[in-house]
Design a protein around this motif. Structure first.
Motif, mmCIF file in Angstrom:
data_model
loop_
_atom_site.group_PDB
_atom_site.id
_atom_site.type_symbol
_atom_site.label_atom_id
_atom_site.label_comp_id
_atom_site.label_asym_id
_atom_site.label_seq_id
_atom_site.Cartn_x
_atom_site.Cartn_y
_atom_site.Cartn_z
ATOM 1 N N THR A 18 0.837 -1.191 0.000
ATOM 2 C CA THR A 18 0.000 0.000 0.000
ATOM 3 C C THR A 18 0.875 1.245 0.000
ATOM 4 O OG1 THR A 18 -2.004 0.949 0.980
ATOM 5 C CG2 THR A 18 -0.263 0.258 2.503
ATOM 6 N N THR A 19 0.232 2.388 -0.192
ATOM 7 C CA THR A 19 0.947 3.650 -0.296
ATOM 8 C C THR A 19 0.400 4.666 0.683
ATOM 9 O OG1 THR A 19 1.313 3.255 -2.656
ATOM 10 C CG2 THR A 19 1.595 5.510 -1.902
ATOM 11 N N GLY A 20 1.319 5.416 1.288
ATOM 12 C CA GLY A 20 0.981 6.577 2.097
ATOM 13 C C GLY A 20 1.448 7.818 1.361
ATOM 14 N N ARG A 21 0.780 8.939 1.570
ATOM 15 C CA ARG A 21 1.073 10.156 0.809
ATOM 16 C C ARG A 21 2.391 10.826 1.191
ATOM 17 N NH1 ARG A 21 -4.167 10.091 2.210
ATOM 18 N NH2 ARG A 21 -3.849 11.487 3.962
ATOM 19 N N SER A 22 2.860 10.613 2.404
ATOM 20 C CA SER A 22 4.075 11.262 2.892
ATOM 21 C C SER A 22 4.739 10.350 3.926
ATOM 22 C CB SER A 22 3.723 12.604 3.548
ATOM 23 O OG SER A 22 2.924 12.373 4.701
ATOM 24 N N ASN A 23 5.933 10.737 4.362
ATOM 25 C CA ASN A 23 6.612 9.956 5.401
ATOM 26 C C ASN A 23 5.736 9.868 6.649
ATOM 27 O OD1 ASN A 23 8.749 11.330 3.689
ATOM 28 N ND2 ASN A 23 9.947 9.771 4.738
ATOM 29 N N ARG A 24 5.133 10.976 6.995
ATOM 30 C CA ARG A 24 4.263 11.024 8.182
ATOM 31 C C ARG A 24 3.077 10.074 8.023
ATOM 32 N NH1 ARG A 24 4.545 13.165 13.305
ATOM 33 N NH2 ARG A 24 2.601 14.104 13.914
ATOM 34 N N HIS A 25 2.473 10.071 6.846
ATOM 35 C CA HIS A 25 1.331 9.196 6.585
ATOM 36 C C HIS A 25 1.754 7.728 6.616
ATOM 37 C CE1 HIS A 25 -2.256 7.998 3.833
ATOM 38 N NE2 HIS A 25 -2.655 8.019 5.095
ATOM 39 N N VAL A 26 2.911 7.425 6.019
ATOM 40 C CA VAL A 26 3.434 6.049 6.018
ATOM 41 C C VAL A 26 3.630 5.558 7.449
ATOM 42 C CG1 VAL A 26 5.466 4.627 5.454
ATOM 43 C CG2 VAL A 26 4.483 6.145 3.724
ATOM 44 N N SER A 27 4.276 6.377 8.283
ATOM 45 C CA SER A 27 4.518 5.943 9.664
ATOM 46 C C SER A 27 3.217 5.823 10.450
ATOM 47 C CB SER A 27 5.507 6.867 10.374
ATOM 48 O OG SER A 27 4.982 8.162 10.535
ATOM 49 N N SER A 28 2.261 6.718 10.203
ATOM 50 C CA SER A 28 0.969 6.639 10.893
ATOM 51 C C SER A 28 0.210 5.377 10.512
ATOM 52 C CB SER A 28 0.111 7.867 10.572
ATOM 53 O OG SER A 28 0.690 9.029 11.090
ATOM 54 N N ILE A 29 0.239 5.035 9.239
ATOM 55 C CA ILE A 29 -0.416 3.806 8.771
ATOM 56 C C ILE A 29 0.198 2.594 9.473
ATOM 57 C CG2 ILE A 29 -0.697 2.249 6.793
ATOM 58 C CD1 ILE A 29 -0.869 4.817 5.030
ATOM 59 N N ALA A 30 1.531 2.518 9.450
ATOM 60 C CA ALA A 30 2.226 1.377 10.052
ATOM 61 C C ALA A 30 1.961 1.300 11.556
ATOM 62 C CB ALA A 30 3.717 1.463 9.771
ATOM 63 N N GLU A 31 1.986 2.426 12.231
ATOM 64 C CA GLU A 31 1.717 2.440 13.677
ATOM 65 C C GLU A 31 0.295 1.986 13.978
ATOM 66 O OE1 GLU A 31 2.610 6.390 15.051
ATOM 67 O OE2 GLU A 31 4.769 6.099 14.789
ATOM 68 N N ASN A 32 -0.662 2.438 13.180
ATOM 69 C CA ASN A 32 -2.060 2.061 13.399
ATOM 70 C C ASN A 32 -2.271 0.570 13.187
ATOM 71 O OD1 ASN A 32 -4.998 1.666 12.448
ATOM 72 N ND2 ASN A 32 -5.024 3.696 13.399
ATOM 73 N N VAL A 33 -1.693 0.027 12.133
ATOM 74 C CA VAL A 33 -1.822 -1.410 11.861
ATOM 75 C C VAL A 33 -1.151 -2.211 12.978
ATOM 76 C CG1 VAL A 33 -1.135 -3.285 10.309
ATOM 77 C CG2 VAL A 33 -2.045 -1.159 9.367
ATOM 78 N N THR A 34 0.042 -1.794 13.375
ATOM 79 C CA THR A 34 0.772 -2.479 14.446
ATOM 80 C C THR A 34 -0.026 -2.461 15.746
ATOM 81 O OG1 THR A 34 2.867 -1.881 13.412
ATOM 82 C CG2 THR A 34 2.944 -2.528 15.723
ATOM 83 N N LYS A 35 -0.602 -1.320 16.072
ATOM 84 C CA LYS A 35 -1.419 -1.201 17.282
ATOM 85 C C LYS A 35 -2.603 -2.170 17.233
ATOM 86 C CE LYS A 35 -4.165 2.094 19.945
ATOM 87 N NZ LYS A 35 -4.760 3.433 19.944
ATOM 88 N N GLY A 36 -3.284 -2.222 16.099
ATOM 89 C CA GLY A 36 -4.418 -3.128 15.946
ATOM 90 C C GLY A 36 -4.025 -4.584 16.080
#
Length: 136
Positions: A57-75
């Motif tokens: 998958t793709t995130g729009r920016s470095n911040r978005h990429v890290s937020s996506i990964a953190e959210n998935v990891t948390k879940g």
């Protein structure tokens, strides 16, 4: 006696598949919640011994990429996932989240385009044959 031994193996394989499908559903739900873009799921069952699914998958920016990964990891952690490996959070150009059953790659758009890892798993055999003919 052979039938008794085969049945537990089949039941164990089905339990692993149910677990992988459950993990995949959780990952895809979290990606959707975080507005991840261009998500591709590749079924690796029968193609790979190390994982059942690959998600890119793709995130729009470095911040978005890290937020996506953190959210998935948390879940995943909340769901009781014990074996979880994460790489790439420092730069967040490309973050890998590996559960064993599902491998998630979260990219910034230009990094995803450069590596194009989905192509490695989705090429069909006719394309491979043509590539071999051209190389000769």
């Amino acid at each position: 006696m052979i039938a008794k031994k085969a049945a537990p193996k089949k039941a164990a394989a089905e339990a692993v598949q149910d677990s992988a499908a459950k993990t995949l559903k959780l990952v895809l739900g979290r990606l959707d919640d975080m507005k991840a873009e261009e998500t591709v799921t590749i079924d690796l069952r029968g193609k790979s011994a190390f994982s059942d699914y690959l998600v890119v998958t793709t995130g729009r920016s470095n911040r978005h990429v890290s937020s996506i990964a953190e959210n998935v990891t948390k879940g995943l952690k909340e769901a009781g996932q014990k074996k979880l490996h994460v790489e790439g959070m420092a730069n967040a150009d490309w973050v890998l989240v590996d559960t064993g059953e599902v491998i998630l790659h979260v990219f910034r758009p230009e990094v995803r385009e450069f590596y194009n890892i989905e192509r490695l798993w989705t090429q069909n055999t006719q394309d491979d044959a043509r590539a071999n003919l051209k190389a000769v």
